[in-house]
Design a protein around this motif. Sequence first.
Motif, PDB file in Angstrom:
ATOM      1  N   PRO A 197      -1.262 -22.941   8.038  1.00  0.00           N
ATOM      2  CA  PRO A 197      -1.615 -22.242   6.753  1.00  0.00           C
ATOM      3  C   PRO A 197      -3.075 -22.267   6.549  1.00  0.00           C
ATOM      4  O   PRO A 197      -3.764 -21.128   6.141  1.00  0.00           O
ATOM      5  CB  PRO A 197      -1.169 -23.128   5.636  1.00  0.00           C
ATOM      6  CG  PRO A 197       0.130 -23.712   6.308  1.00  0.00           C
ATOM      7  CD  PRO A 197      -0.397 -24.112   7.639  1.00  0.00           C
ATOM      8  N   HIS A 198      -3.959 -23.320   6.908  1.00  0.00           N
ATOM      9  CA  HIS A 198      -5.181 -23.172   6.983  1.00  0.00           C
ATOM     10  C   HIS A 198      -6.097 -22.356   7.705  1.00  0.00           C
ATOM     11  O   HIS A 198      -7.136 -21.760   7.433  1.00  0.00           O
ATOM     12  CB  HIS A 198      -5.667 -24.793   6.904  1.00  0.00           C
ATOM     13  CG  HIS A 198      -5.527 -25.632   5.886  1.00  0.00           C
ATOM     14  ND1 HIS A 198      -5.330 -25.281   4.532  1.00  0.00           N
ATOM     15  CD2 HIS A 198      -5.028 -27.114   5.916  1.00  0.00           C
ATOM     16  CE1 HIS A 198      -4.986 -26.395   3.686  1.00  0.00           C
ATOM     17  NE2 HIS A 198      -4.896 -27.318   4.492  1.00  0.00           N
ATOM     18  N   PHE A 199      -5.448 -22.161   8.981  1.00  0.00           N
ATOM     19  CA  PHE A 199      -6.067 -21.231   9.894  1.00  0.00           C
ATOM     20  C   PHE A 199      -6.018 -19.717   9.406  1.00  0.00           C
ATOM     21  O   PHE A 199      -6.728 -18.784   9.283  1.00  0.00           O
ATOM     22  CB  PHE A 199      -5.280 -21.367  11.317  1.00  0.00           C
ATOM     23  CG  PHE A 199      -5.726 -20.570  12.227  1.00  0.00           C
ATOM     24  CD1 PHE A 199      -7.067 -20.775  13.002  1.00  0.00           C
ATOM     25  CD2 PHE A 199      -5.275 -19.351  12.612  1.00  0.00           C
ATOM     26  CE1 PHE A 199      -7.484 -19.672  13.925  1.00  0.00           C
ATOM     27  CE2 PHE A 199      -5.592 -18.458  13.484  1.00  0.00           C
ATOM     28  CZ  PHE A 199      -6.894 -18.671  14.294  1.00  0.00           C
ATOM     29  N   VAL A 200      -4.640 -19.753   8.853  1.00  0.00           N
ATOM     30  CA  VAL A 200      -4.399 -18.197   8.088  1.00  0.00           C
ATOM     31  C   VAL A 200      -5.349 -17.922   7.171  1.00  0.00           C
ATOM     32  O   VAL A 200      -5.707 -16.832   7.062  1.00  0.00           O
ATOM     33  CB  VAL A 200      -2.796 -18.065   7.854  1.00  0.00           C
ATOM     34  CG1 VAL A 200      -2.605 -16.793   7.022  1.00  0.00           C
ATOM     35  CG2 VAL A 200      -2.051 -18.353   8.943  1.00  0.00           C
ATOM     36  N   SER A 201      -5.522 -18.904   6.226  1.00  0.00           N
ATOM     37  CA  SER A 201      -6.257 -18.505   5.164  1.00  0.00           C
ATOM     38  C   SER A 201      -7.833 -18.575   5.109  1.00  0.00           C
ATOM     39  O   SER A 201      -8.529 -17.957   4.476  1.00  0.00           O
ATOM     40  CB  SER A 201      -5.922 -19.641   3.804  1.00  0.00           C
ATOM     41  OG  SER A 201      -6.302 -20.959   4.308  1.00  0.00           O
TER      42      SER A 201
END
Length: 214
Positions: A197-201
């Motif tokens: 999720p942190h890569f996506v955001s």
Amino acid sequence: MIKLWGRRSSSNVQAVLWCLAELDLECDRVDAGYTYGVVDTDEYRDMNPNGTVPTLQDGHAEPLWESGAILRYLASQYAEGDFWPGDQQARSHVDKWAEWSKINIAGKFTGPIFWQVVRIPEHRRDPVLIQTGLEKLTHYLDIADRQLASNTYIAGEVLTLADIQFGHCLYRYFDIDIERKTLPNLSRYYEQLCARPHFVSSVMVDYSELIDSL
């Protein structure tokens, strides 16, 4: 409070944002650079004489610039476990791949390829320069592909600071219109990052404001 100056469409800012998120650190981000200005003000130049982004200030500490230095500071100050190991030999292994990624992946992709393909208008692009850049970059992506054949992440079995430096370029590498060599281990690794999720955001961010901007 950590304060970060830099626009979200900057790949170097994205690396810092991704690192902050993985370390569960909040920050107050100020848009700066490109059309957002700020970087040419006297106040900003007192912090960062280069007039570049990102710049980070942690509380009342001295402001930091250069994304690699910022990432190492955040990891040294806040990381636990294998992300930035306490053991010097293990840390050096992670740092080796982080430095390699900064020089040979980010350095050989962003300017020579991404800027040429995305930021320069089509009628001014140099296809020979782009092809030469891709050949140089692919040489190092081959090295990464071999490394990833026996490792889940670029420096081992868990996400480390080296992955921040290496992986933050891959969204744009796989997204832009270029010919890419088939590298199965790199593709598997990228899919793995896309599930974080942190890569996506932080990294999979719209960069349309940069199209034909130079």
